[in-house]
Design an enzyme around this catalytic site. Sequence first.
Site, PDB file in Angstrom:
ATOM      1  N   THR A   1       0.838  -1.203   0.000  1.00 26.66           N
ATOM      2  CA  THR A   1       0.000   0.000   0.000  1.00 26.66           C
ATOM      3  C   THR A   1       0.873   1.253   0.000  1.00 26.66           C
ATOM      4  O   THR A   1       1.726   1.424   0.852  1.00 26.66           O
ATOM      5  CB  THR A   1      -0.913   0.032   1.233  1.00 26.66           C
ATOM      6  OG1 THR A   1      -1.639  -1.182   1.318  1.00 26.66           O
ATOM      7  CG2 THR A   1      -1.888   1.207   1.147  1.00 26.66           C
TER       8      THR A   1
ATOM      9  N   ASP B   1       2.731   5.521  -4.738  1.00 30.41           N
ATOM     10  CA  ASP B   1       2.717   6.929  -4.321  1.00 30.41           C
ATOM     11  C   ASP B   1       4.101   7.369  -3.852  1.00 30.41           C
ATOM     12  O   ASP B   1       4.529   8.499  -4.101  1.00 30.41           O
ATOM     13  CB  ASP B   1       1.708   7.132  -3.187  1.00 30.41           C
ATOM     14  CG  ASP B   1       0.292   6.828  -3.627  1.00 30.41           C
ATOM     15  OD1 ASP B   1      -0.013   6.993  -4.820  1.00 30.41           O
ATOM     16  OD2 ASP B   1      -0.518   6.426  -2.773  1.00 30.41           O
TER      17      ASP B   1
END
Length: 304
Positions: free
Chosen positions: A247, A251
């Site tokens: 996760t 990004d």
Amino acid sequence: MGRVFVAGSINMDVVATADRHPRVGETVAGREVLYFPGGKGANQAVAASRLGAKTTLIGRLGKDSFGAELRTFLSAQGIDLGSVRDTDTHTGTAIITVAKADNTIVVIPGSNALVGADDVADVPLAKGDVAVSQFEIPLPTITAFFRRARETGVVTVLNPAPAQMMPRELLALVDILVVNETELGFLAGSELSDGDEAARIVDVARQLQARADQTICVTLGKRGVLVLAGREEIAVPARAVKVIDTTGAGDCFVGALAARLADGAPVRAALAFANAAASISVQRMGAGPSMPTAAEVAAVLSAA
């Protein structure tokens, strides 16, 4: 050194860990529930700020407990929150299940859906800065943001996730597009799989290119990163690490890339730096809190 401006989502990630993912209609016992600051925009801003870039986040938070917690966390990361506005709805939330290092995610936009062109209209962009966005805020807002950035001579970086079709007008405003192979295939209208050869992936990226000088970075997890930089092809090998939670890895890559570009690094060096940063983030739980510091990335690169 330029600055990094991130227009994007801010979420609270509610993470459930389990031994395996449930099948449709099935209930499984979980191990624990965790709360992490997240949202692709916030994650990318945290990554850039922790890596030394002067970073401004543009977005919206709800007037609820998640919003207050997120504002406190982001401020503590040294991020300029002058362009983060409160709004009368719930803060964006992501429901994440993590099992065997893989994740499934359901995102409820909340306040992120209300980020509009007015939010990006007065951001003080200047030549040398880097403008970053993703697809967890409305596309017309991203188009307005990137149009201003291009007019000012600012480098634009787009991470079109979660994937959705975009107008050609928006794609043409992007200097650097960061996608995984699934997103690339979707945007280019070509099916891609984990087993596709590098040449096939680069060919599909070339089909998607909106300008001859556009750079498309394709992140491939354990297979590293393939890059089409104008007409040049670059392969960045993956790093062998013990993966705990993926996760926020993408990004982290985007935020690290933006930070190095804002510091004037050439694309090839910025890619190697971003790849190393992402390899650190996957060894930790959570999205925002897993982002590494510049010293940690430097240590990984010097050990290579």
